[in-house]
Design an enzyme around this catalytic site. Structure first.
Site, mmCIF file in Angstrom:
data_model
loop_
_atom_site.group_PDB
_atom_site.id
_atom_site.type_symbol
_atom_site.label_atom_id
_atom_site.label_comp_id
_atom_site.label_asym_id
_atom_site.label_seq_id
_atom_site.Cartn_x
_atom_site.Cartn_y
_atom_site.Cartn_z
ATOM 1 N N CYS A 167 -20.625 1.496 5.107
ATOM 2 C CA CYS A 167 -20.129 0.173 6.484
ATOM 3 C C CYS A 167 -18.905 1.464 6.849
ATOM 4 C CB CYS A 167 -19.785 -1.422 6.139
ATOM 5 S SG CYS A 167 -18.345 -1.940 7.216
ATOM 6 N N CYS B 264 -16.727 -10.193 3.232
ATOM 7 C CA CYS B 264 -15.675 -8.994 2.925
ATOM 8 C C CYS B 264 -14.465 -9.094 2.269
ATOM 9 C CB CYS B 264 -15.485 -8.527 4.125
ATOM 10 S SG CYS B 264 -17.251 -7.955 5.316
ATOM 11 N N ARG C 213 -20.250 -3.769 15.146
ATOM 12 C CA ARG C 213 -19.368 -4.941 15.117
ATOM 13 C C ARG C 213 -18.438 -5.033 16.078
ATOM 14 N NH1 ARG C 213 -20.284 -5.367 10.770
ATOM 15 N NH2 ARG C 213 -18.962 -4.140 9.743
ATOM 16 N N CYS D 188 0.289 -0.713 0.149
ATOM 17 C CA CYS D 188 -0.264 -0.045 0.240
ATOM 18 C C CYS D 188 1.060 1.387 -0.159
ATOM 19 C CB CYS D 188 -1.359 0.238 0.826
ATOM 20 S SG CYS D 188 -2.141 1.176 1.317
#
Length: 343
Positions: A214, A122, A284, A78
């Site tokens: 989300c 996911c 969550r 990344c």
């Protein structure tokens, strides 16, 4: 032991947690001061606070627990400098590094999600944002996952443009995850290669494309309690559907790599605050619950109504059977895939 945060003025007066829950159930929004008082709740009032917040959770979600399964579809590599992340360009953490997984591996992940009782799969990649090949791969795999496994799909692909969000929606992606991670005020302390406003714009693109948002955050990155409150309130303002609350897992080699001693009782207070501020939103308990809640994990499900079953991105979760046992011991029950209403 970590230094305790200085008490705010609201903490000087005992809060009637039951009355606060009554007001939330009546549709009132907790003020910043009330939300901060939850984080400052004295330990000897913790069970009273949990009882009050559980009334709100029970009103909206009963005793049901939503199970999620996460696939790290592209690891490391990344270009962003997020200091909390083991996959960022400034991290020396020894983690697997690979480009986007093959179609077969993504389908195998979906099959594993079903086997573990998850209703949402996911798909997560490490990136500033998806390239064209990655967008096309998601567009191609999502219809097959839904046709073969009847799963909801949540994609976490980094920053998105309006056009990319529209393409994901057209492919059948139900929800996109893009965490705010912390407050706007604290964000520059944990990342400099993009801004908090960039993250908000991605969520707005997701919303405008007709998908569910989300978004949550990470607690334990040196933020103040006011930052945690500001994040919870902003998520409500944005209308986020699902809120994952992570407790920082320190990974050797990441910039924020030193052990973070988060008191498990404080973690429960964080969850209670998020529930009271976002009463009808899916909440969550995400990364770090095993490490920081420890023996108090089960109490977290009186506040949250969702967990990941299995591993996280670059760290392991507890054995799935332990999650099933915890849910059963509470007298709760998992939401079945057939009840989710996959579109």
């Amino acid at each position: 032991m970590p230094a305790e945060a200085p008490p705010c003025p609201a903490a000087a007066t005992r809060t009637d947690w039951s009355a606060l829950a009554d007001r939330v159930l009546a549709g009132e929004r907790p003020t910043d001061e009330e939300a901060r008082s939850v984080l400052d709740c004295p330990d000897d009032e913790l069970l009273s606070l949990i009882d009050a917040a559980y009334r709100v959770r029970r009103e909206h979600f009963g005793k049901r627990v939503q199970l999620y399964f996460l696939m790290n579809a592209k690891s490391g590599l990344c270009p962003e400098d997020c200091s909390y992340c083991s996959q960022s360009k400034v991290s020396d953490a020894e983690i697997p590094k690979y480009n986007l997984l093959s179609r077969d591996k993504l389908l195998s992940g979906a099959k594993m999600a079903v086997e573990r009782g998850a209703s949402t799969y996911c798909i997560v990649i490490s990136a500033r944002g998806p390239n064209e090949r990655e967008i096309r791969a998601v567009e191609e795999i999502v219809p097959q996952i839904k046709a073969e496994h009847n799963l909801k799909v949540c994609a976490c692909l980094g920053l998105l443009t309006d056009e990319q969000a529209q393409r994901l929606a057209a492919a059948g992606v139900d929800r996109v995850n893009h965490n705010l991670n912390t407050s706007a005020e604290h964000y520059a302390e944990v990342c400099t290669t993009h801004t908090h406003a960039d993250r908000v714009r991605t969520l707005e693109s997701v919303r405008d494309a007709g998908m569910e948002m989300c978004s949550g955050g990470i607690v334990g990155m040196g933020e103040k309690p006011t930052d945690v409150v500001a994040m919870a309130q902003q998520l409500r303002d944005l209308g986020v559907h699902s809120i994952p609350v992570n407790f920082l897992i320190p990974i050797e080699g990441a910039v924020i790599g030193k052990p973070v001693d988060l008191d498990p009782r404080y973690c429960l207070k964080v969850l209670a605050m998020f529930r009271l501020v976002n009463p009808d939103r899916e909440l969550r308990i995400a990364g770090g619950r095993e490490l920081h809640l420890r023996s108090l994990q089960a109490l977290g499900l009186y506040l949250a109504n969702s967990i990941f079953v299995g591993d996280y991105l670059t760290t392991a979760g507890q054995a799935p059977q332990s999650d099933y046992d915890m849910i059963e011991d509470l007298g709760f029950e998992p939401v079945l895939r057939e009840e989710v209403g996959v579109c």
